[in-house]
Design a protein around this motif. Structure first.
Motif, PDB file in Angstrom:
ATOM      1  N   ARG A   5      46.702 -62.573  22.298  1.00 36.22           N
ATOM      2  CA  ARG A   5      47.623 -61.614  22.929  1.00 36.22           C
ATOM      3  C   ARG A   5      46.891 -60.312  23.251  1.00 36.22           C
ATOM      4  NH1 ARG A   5      50.239 -63.528  18.403  1.00 36.22           N
ATOM      5  NH2 ARG A   5      50.400 -61.539  17.295  1.00 36.22           N
ATOM      6  N   ARG A 114      61.945 -51.947  24.916  1.00 30.78           N
ATOM      7  CA  ARG A 114      60.598 -52.531  24.875  1.00 30.78           C
ATOM      8  C   ARG A 114      60.679 -54.052  24.917  1.00 30.78           C
ATOM      9  NH1 ARG A 114      60.611 -48.782  20.744  1.00 30.78           N
ATOM     10  NH2 ARG A 114      60.149 -50.218  19.050  1.00 30.78           N
ATOM     11  N   ARG A 133      64.034 -51.288  20.761  1.00 33.17           N
ATOM     12  CA  ARG A 133      62.963 -52.284  20.761  1.00 33.17           C
ATOM     13  C   ARG A 133      63.360 -53.520  21.561  1.00 33.17           C
ATOM     14  NH1 ARG A 133      61.353 -56.969  18.194  1.00 33.17           N
ATOM     15  NH2 ARG A 133      59.118 -57.156  17.886  1.00 33.17           N
ATOM     16  N   ARG A 136      61.486 -59.716  21.836  1.00 31.50           N
ATOM     17  CA  ARG A 136      60.430 -60.191  22.735  1.00 31.50           C
ATOM     18  C   ARG A 136      60.253 -61.699  22.641  1.00 31.50           C
ATOM     19  NH1 ARG A 136      58.346 -55.065  22.018  1.00 31.50           N
ATOM     20  NH2 ARG A 136      57.191 -55.615  20.169  1.00 31.50           N
TER      21      ARG A 136
HETATM   22  N1  COA Z   1      56.901 -53.533  26.378  1.00 27.84           N
HETATM   23  C1  COA Z   1      56.787 -52.355  25.744  1.00 27.84           C
HETATM   24  N2  COA Z   1      56.102 -52.183  24.575  1.00 27.84           N
HETATM   25  C2  COA Z   1      55.493 -53.264  24.067  1.00 27.84           C
HETATM   26  C3  COA Z   1      55.588 -54.551  24.681  1.00 27.84           C
HETATM   27  C4  COA Z   1      56.319 -54.656  25.890  1.00 27.84           C
HETATM   28  N3  COA Z   1      56.429 -55.820  26.564  1.00 27.84           N
HETATM   29  N4  COA Z   1      54.897 -55.418  23.945  1.00 27.84           N
HETATM   30  C5  COA Z   1      54.406 -54.746  22.895  1.00 27.84           C
HETATM   31  N5  COA Z   1      54.739 -53.436  22.967  1.00 27.84           N
HETATM   32  C6  COA Z   1      54.330 -52.349  22.050  1.00 27.84           C
HETATM   33  C7  COA Z   1      55.517 -51.906  21.202  1.00 27.84           C
HETATM   34  O1  COA Z   1      55.357 -50.557  20.854  1.00 27.84           O
HETATM   35  C8  COA Z   1      55.382 -52.804  19.984  1.00 27.84           C
HETATM   36  O2  COA Z   1      56.031 -52.278  18.852  1.00 27.84           O
HETATM   37  P1  COA Z   1      57.536 -52.773  18.523  1.00 27.84           P
HETATM   38  O3  COA Z   1      57.417 -54.179  18.022  1.00 27.84           O
HETATM   39  O4  COA Z   1      58.042 -51.837  17.513  1.00 27.84           O
HETATM   40  O5  COA Z   1      58.298 -52.701  19.804  1.00 27.84           O
HETATM   41  C9  COA Z   1      53.893 -52.892  19.794  1.00 27.84           C
HETATM   42  O6  COA Z   1      53.359 -52.851  21.127  1.00 27.84           O
HETATM   43  C10 COA Z   1      53.462 -54.165  19.093  1.00 27.84           C
HETATM   44  O7  COA Z   1      54.121 -55.255  19.699  1.00 27.84           O
HETATM   45  P2  COA Z   1      53.787 -56.790  19.372  1.00 27.84           P
HETATM   46  O8  COA Z   1      54.821 -57.651  20.006  1.00 27.84           O
HETATM   47  O9  COA Z   1      53.555 -56.903  17.906  1.00 27.84           O
HETATM   48  O10 COA Z   1      52.439 -56.947  20.166  1.00 27.84           O
HETATM   49  P3  COA Z   1      51.555 -58.235  20.400  1.00 27.84           P
HETATM   50  O11 COA Z   1      50.176 -57.706  20.616  1.00 27.84           O
HETATM   51  O12 COA Z   1      51.803 -59.250  19.347  1.00 27.84           O
HETATM   52  O13 COA Z   1      52.124 -58.870  21.792  1.00 27.84           O
HETATM   53  C11 COA Z   1      52.658 -58.886  24.169  1.00 27.84           C
HETATM   54  C12 COA Z   1      52.057 -58.150  22.957  1.00 27.84           C
HETATM   55  C13 COA Z   1      52.512 -57.912  25.316  1.00 27.84           C
HETATM   56  C14 COA Z   1      51.902 -60.133  24.491  1.00 27.84           C
HETATM   57  C15 COA Z   1      54.137 -59.269  23.917  1.00 27.84           C
HETATM   58  O14 COA Z   1      54.835 -58.278  23.255  1.00 27.84           O
HETATM   59  C16 COA Z   1      54.886 -59.575  25.210  1.00 27.84           C
HETATM   60  O15 COA Z   1      55.078 -58.724  26.045  1.00 27.84           O
HETATM   61  N6  COA Z   1      55.314 -60.857  25.363  1.00 27.84           N
HETATM   62  C17 COA Z   1      55.881 -61.446  26.552  1.00 27.84           C
HETATM   63  C18 COA Z   1      56.917 -60.847  27.390  1.00 27.84           C
HETATM   64  C19 COA Z   1      58.106 -60.193  26.820  1.00 27.84           C
HETATM   65  O16 COA Z   1      58.782 -60.661  25.946  1.00 27.84           O
HETATM   66  N7  COA Z   1      58.374 -59.033  27.388  1.00 27.84           N
HETATM   67  C20 COA Z   1      59.406 -58.178  26.960  1.00 27.84           C
HETATM   68  C21 COA Z   1      60.749 -58.570  27.475  1.00 27.84           C
HETATM   69  S1  COA Z   1      61.361 -57.440  28.640  1.00 27.84           S
END
Ligand code: COA
Length: 245
Positions: A5, A114, A133, A136
């Motif tokens: 990720r 988020r 939040r 996700r």
């Molecule tokens: N938008 C905004 N902030 C995000 C984000 C996103 N899509 N993804 C992660 N963050 C930020 C947040 O601050 C988050 O803290 P929180 O859990 O308190 O919100 C922090 O990064 C850590 O997030 P985490 O999910 O643990 O990160 P990760 O490194 O494991 O995964 C992604 C990152 C980008 C791959 C994943 O979050 C993602 O976006 N997945 C797919 C799509 C999705 O679901 N989008 C959101 C729906 S609108």
């Protein structure tokens, strides 16, 4: 297999602004290639250059669940009004009330979350624990053959086919759950005006001109019907590894 990720952000106005993210499930030999691709993506996003890029490479111990991809169709609309009517028509057919549909648009337009919001179609209440939040969808990958088949179909229709592939992967995982009746998604990217609605019933419907060019508002809503075990739903969406075939 490994979950890889990436999230890129920029410190702006006293907070961390999310710029872009990417993820996939890979075997060990393909991790390096994925990281290179994600790194390039982090540095070339239209939302600007990040000042922080976080990579997570995590071994998956659970079995990876195989889920069938939703069929994809495009509905061409000339304006956000026409798009709204198409969305409304399709969601009403699933038994989602006018009130819940309006609530979803209100949440997407006014709440900068988020993640996604979960709306109860019986009460129009938002059921996610943390409203800032949201929820996700993570630990997902589309199978290569499926990806290539869909790419052939959408390449000429979309300016960003990779983004469509990612959205179809998310929507297919979401639609697998019986608890979720439908999903609506509008991108928060001001240049990307094609949104979608998705359900097991009608598949993945791309809706063009769902918002006006330049509009930065966007988000995702999942429609659920109470009573529902929210913790189970959220845990599946965020943690269960899924390969979309
Ligand atoms: N938008 C905004 N902030 C995000 C984000 C996103 N899509 N993804 C992660 N963050 C930020 C947040 O601050 C988050 O803290 P929180 O859990 O308190 O919100 C922090 O990064 C850590 O997030 P985490 O999910 O643990 O990160 P990760 O490194 O494991 O995964 C992604 C990152 C980008 C791959 C994943 O979050 C993602 O976006 N997945 C797919 C799509 C999705 O679901 N989008 C959101 C729906 S609108």
């Amino acid at each position: 297999m490994w979950s890889v990720r990436m999230r890129a952000s920029k410190f702006e106005n006293d907070s961390e602004k999310h710029i872009s993210g990417a993820e996939g499930i890979y075997d060990l030999v393909n991790i390096e290639r994925a990281l290179k691709e994600f790194f390039k993506r982090a540095l070339t996003h239209s939302k600007g250059q990040p000042d922080k890029i976080v990579f997570t490479v995590e071994k998956i111990y659970e079995p990876i669940k195989k889920i069938e991809v939703l069929p994809v169709k495009t509905i061409f609309c000339k304006s956000p009004e026409e798009a709204f009517n198409k969305v409304r028509e399709n969601l009403l057919m699933l038994g989602i009330s006018e009130k819940s549909i309006s609530k979803a648009f209100e949440v997407i337009r006014n709440c900068k979350m988020r993640g996604a919001s979960l709306i109860d179609i019986n009460t129009t209440e938002r059921l996610e624990k943390d409203k800032q939040r949201g929820v996700r969808v993570s630990r997902i990958q589309m199978d290569k053959k499926t990806r290539n088949r869909i790419l052939r179909k959408i390449r000429r229709l979309s300016s960003n086919p990779q983004r469509v592939i990612e959205a179809i992967t998310i929507a297919s995982k979401v639609a697998y759950l019986n608890e979720i009746i439908a999903e609506i998604c509008i991108s928060d990217n001001p240049d990307y005006t094609t949104g979608y609605i998705a359900s097991r019933n009608f598949g993945y419907l791309r809706i063009t001109n769902i918002k006006n060019q330049g509009d930065e508002r966007g988000g995702r809503v999942f429609f659920v019907k109470s009573p529902v075990d929210i913790e189970k739903v959220v845990s599946f969406l965020e943690k269960t590894p899924v390969l979309v075939i």
